[in-house]
Design a protein around this motif. Structure first.
Motif, mmCIF file in Angstrom:
data_model
loop_
_atom_site.group_PDB
_atom_site.id
_atom_site.type_symbol
_atom_site.label_atom_id
_atom_site.label_comp_id
_atom_site.label_asym_id
_atom_site.label_seq_id
_atom_site.Cartn_x
_atom_site.Cartn_y
_atom_site.Cartn_z
ATOM 1 N N VAL A 86 0.848 -1.200 0.000
ATOM 2 C CA VAL A 86 0.000 0.000 0.000
ATOM 3 C C VAL A 86 0.884 1.252 0.000
ATOM 4 O O VAL A 86 0.650 2.182 -0.768
ATOM 5 C CB VAL A 86 -0.946 0.001 1.218
ATOM 6 C CG1 VAL A 86 -1.600 1.364 1.406
ATOM 7 C CG2 VAL A 86 -2.010 -1.068 1.057
ATOM 8 N N VAL A 90 0.424 3.569 -3.396
ATOM 9 C CA VAL A 90 -0.486 4.706 -3.210
ATOM 10 C C VAL A 90 0.362 5.966 -3.246
ATOM 11 O O VAL A 90 1.357 6.079 -2.524
ATOM 12 C CB VAL A 90 -1.258 4.584 -1.877
ATOM 13 C CG1 VAL A 90 -2.078 5.830 -1.626
ATOM 14 C CG2 VAL A 90 -2.143 3.359 -1.908
ATOM 15 N N VAL A 93 -0.153 8.848 0.746
ATOM 16 C CA VAL A 93 -0.701 8.099 1.871
ATOM 17 C C VAL A 93 -1.181 9.094 2.926
ATOM 18 O O VAL A 93 -0.421 9.942 3.385
ATOM 19 C CB VAL A 93 0.361 7.154 2.470
ATOM 20 C CG1 VAL A 93 -0.200 6.424 3.663
ATOM 21 C CG2 VAL A 93 0.838 6.174 1.421
ATOM 22 N N THR A 97 -6.217 6.698 4.183
ATOM 23 C CA THR A 97 -5.697 5.546 3.454
ATOM 24 C C THR A 97 -5.225 4.471 4.428
ATOM 25 O O THR A 97 -5.506 3.281 4.255
ATOM 26 C CB THR A 97 -4.519 5.978 2.560
ATOM 27 O OG1 THR A 97 -4.899 7.093 1.775
ATOM 28 C CG2 THR A 97 -4.059 4.856 1.676
#
Length: 171
Positions: A86, A90, A93, A97
């Motif tokens: 993640v 992403v 963040v 999130t």
């Protein structure tokens, strides 16, 4: 600095989880700090570090719990690894999130733990476990992890914005 921080997490978080959080539980549910820490380390520092700290924290929990062996080690390592994915994929963040990721990882970890429970319980008992244990713990982990990430990000910004004294001048 990082090795000392990780050693402190690996050696200190499991005793805090077992002792201090027993007194701070709400309706018998307490956050899984080891899962939250593995996920946050993965998001902030990367997949490998998240995986390794998850393995260490899960091993500590497996050593001191009566649950199925290797369950915590596998779920925490997976949470650290997925947190690292993640954090890598992403772009920006944010605490939201992190909270969404933690809700998913916590629900996944709880589902794996619930599936590992002996098979003699019925469907209604499993639904009660989801309603009274899995969902409240996922919510608890989400709030704690989001708050910790927000605190880390605010503290990090303050250090970056702090004016620095000119180097070489005596003031």
């Amino acid at each position: 600095m990082k090795p000392a921080l990780y050693a402190g997490l690996a050696l200190g978080l499991v005793p805090i989880q077992v002792t201090v959080l027993n007194g701070l539980s709400l309706w018998g549910v307490r956050p899984d700090l080891c899962l939250v820490a593995a996920c946050l380390v993965g998001i902030v520092a990367g997949r490998l570090e998240g995986l390794l700290i998850g393995l260490a924290l899960g091993l500590g929990q497996d050593l001191f719990s009566a649950g199925p062996p290797m369950l915590n080690m596998g779920t925490k390592a997976l949470a650290g690894l997925l947190g690292g994915l993640v954090g890598r994929h992403v772009t920006d963040v944010t605490p939201v999130t992190v909270m969404l990721a933690l809700a998913g990882f916590s629900a996944l970890s709880g589902a794996v733990a619930m599936a590992s429970v002996k098979t003699g319980i019925g469907l209604m008992d499993r639904l009660d476990m989801v309603r009274f244990v899995l969902l409240p713990e996922a919510l608890f982990n989400t709030v704690v992890g989001g708050g910790l990430y927000w605190l880390l990000s605010v503290t990090g910004r303050r250090h970056q914005q702090a004016p620095r004294a000119p180097v070489g001048l005596v003031g």
